[in-house]
Design a protein around this motif. Structure first.
Motif, PDB file in Angstrom:
ATOM      1  N   TRP A  66       2.930  -1.854  10.442  1.00  0.00           N
ATOM      2  CA  TRP A  66       2.582  -0.424  10.354  1.00  0.00           C
ATOM      3  C   TRP A  66       3.858   0.408  10.259  1.00  0.00           C
ATOM      4  CZ3 TRP A  66      -1.387   1.767   8.507  1.00  0.00           C
ATOM      5  CH2 TRP A  66      -1.709   3.104   8.776  1.00  0.00           C
ATOM      6  N   PRO A 216      -3.122   1.361   1.360  1.00  0.00           N
ATOM      7  CA  PRO A 216      -1.709   1.766   1.274  1.00  0.00           C
ATOM      8  C   PRO A 216      -1.364   2.500  -0.018  1.00  0.00           C
ATOM      9  CG  PRO A 216      -1.946  -0.594   0.953  1.00  0.00           C
ATOM     10  CD  PRO A 216      -3.271  -0.096   1.415  1.00  0.00           C
ATOM     11  N   LYS A 275       5.399   2.968   5.321  1.00  0.00           N
ATOM     12  CA  LYS A 275       5.063   2.790   3.909  1.00  0.00           C
ATOM     13  C   LYS A 275       3.571   2.955   3.668  1.00  0.00           C
ATOM     14  CE  LYS A 275       5.208  -0.571   0.109  1.00  0.00           C
ATOM     15  NZ  LYS A 275       3.737  -0.570  -0.100  1.00  0.00           N
ATOM     16  N   ASN A 276       2.738   2.474   4.587  1.00  0.00           N
ATOM     17  CA  ASN A 276       1.296   2.563   4.412  1.00  0.00           C
ATOM     18  C   ASN A 276       0.830   4.006   4.260  1.00  0.00           C
ATOM     19  OD1 ASN A 276      -0.447  -0.107   4.896  1.00  0.00           O
ATOM     20  ND2 ASN A 276       1.461  -0.283   6.037  1.00  0.00           N
TER      21      ASN A 276
END
Length: 381
Positions: A66, A216, A275-276
């Motif tokens: 995460w 994502p 990034k998600n």
């Protein structure tokens, strides 16, 4: 629709070869090398040898669950950044020639939508999914949408307004994610279940999400991703302008890159690098690292003229979208076993065999691209 053809010049708003910047093609190929399987070398070494260094590198070529950042997280935003770098050379040159903005805009929009469609095909195949089971968000879709909006901003707004868009998207996304309450969760919660981006995607995106409750490459988190391409546009505009030497441009790119990375890590304390969720801090860190890489490649290749080593990566970079898609339709692993299987079986070393299989796989892919390169066949969208 997309076609395979011999290009006469770079397509508008497409991350295709920019003849004036060999460093850009090389950096794009370097980026795609890891996407097409280069990272597997470290994973195989870690698994077969247990070496601490191999394990460390393999860990860097994976994504955190995460929050956090690893080197592998840079590959996707770096590609978007490079699409931005090429924009002032492709779109900008058309504007200088007096091409109508509406004509350029139509090309930008059509390319963006085609990439969305290609992304859907990449996720679901051509005919084997029903609508409810399809996944619509995708890597190519994000590249298409974020690139499309960034290039339209470049097309219709002056530089000062472009900077305002850049800052506004960063701060606006931060404010929305932290201040707008999610039903049943409240405001400012950034878990997978409760964040605003996932909630909006669950409400608006058709089909299914990659992680059921989160995607994502979701729709809402595409907004800050526009800034990765915008930052590339700023860098490309800077490199295209005259008045500074190559060394001066390199130094300024390095300074800007370091500043963005520092700001991103400072922002991480209140808006985690993720990034998600493609958080604003993630944009700054990946954008800064992209600037640093561009500066290094630009200085080595375009300023110092050290070019012999670039060919391997340039062959990859000039057909980047094609090799990304090809893996879904061509069995490169079978081809690698066919051509190199007998040779690899002769080795008594597990490490040599395992690494050799990865190298054989990459060699087949590169040979495929080399044949297309020699025939001057490139995928244009």
């Amino acid at each position: 629709m997309s076609t395979l053809q011999t290009p006469i010049e770079p397509a508008i708003a497409q991350p295709t070869p920019v003849k004036r910047l060999l460093s850009l093609d090389t950096l794009r190929g370097f980026d795609m090398f890891w996407i097409m399987g280069g990272e597997e070398i470290f994973h195989v070494l870690a698994k077969t040898t247990g070496w601490a260094g191999a394990i460390l590198l393999a860990d860097q070529f994976s994504h955190p669950a995460w929050n956090g950042f690893r080197a592998y997280d840079l590959i996707f935003p770096l590609f978007m950044f490079m699409a931005g770098v090429s924009t002032p050379f492709s779109v900008g040159s058309r504007l200088d020639q007096g091409t109508d903005k509406a004509k350029i805009a139509r090309k930008i929009i059509s390319r963006g939508l085609i990439l969305v469609v290609l992304g859907i095909i990449y996720n679901n195949g051509l005919f084997n999914r029903v609508f409810e089971d399809m996944r619509f968000p995708s890597v190519l879709g994000r590249i298409g949408l974020a690139g499309m909006f960034a290039q339209l901003i470049y097309l219709y707004f002056r530089p000062r307004a472009q900077y305002i868009w850049f800052v506004g998207l960063l701060l606006g996304y931060w404010a929305l994610m932290m201040l707008v309450p999610v039903p049943g969760c409240g405001a400012g919660v950034l878990t997978m279940e409760c964040n605003l981006a996932s909630f909006i995607d669950r409400m608006l995106v058709p089909g299914h999400l990659y992680k059921t409750i989160h995607d994502p490459e979701g729709l809402f988190s595409t907004l800050p991703a526009i800034d990765n391409t915008l930052l590339g546009i700023f860098a490309g505009t800077f490199l295209r302008t005259h008045g500074r030497t190559g060394n001066q441009k390199t130094a300024l790119l390095l300074g800007a890159g370091a500043a963005f990375v520092l700001l991103g890590w400072l922002w991480d304390f209140v808006f985690p690098i993720n990034k998600n969720l493609w958080t604003s801090s993630f944009v700054l860190v990946t954008g800064g690292l992209s600037l640093l890489l561009l500066a290094v490649f630009y200085w080595v290749i375009d300023v110092k003229g050290i070019k012999r080593w670039t060919f391997f990566f340039t062959v990859i970079g000039m057909n980047s979208i094609l090799i990304y898609l090809a893996g879904e339709f061509i069995d490169f692993e079978y081809a690698a076993r066919f051509f190199f299987g007998g040779l690899l079986k002769q080795s008594s070393s597990e490490v040599v065999t395992a690494v050799g299989e990865v190298i054989a796989f990459l060699a087949v892919k590169w040979a495929f691209l080399y044949i297309l390169y020699k025939k001057k066949v490139f995928l244009r969208v």
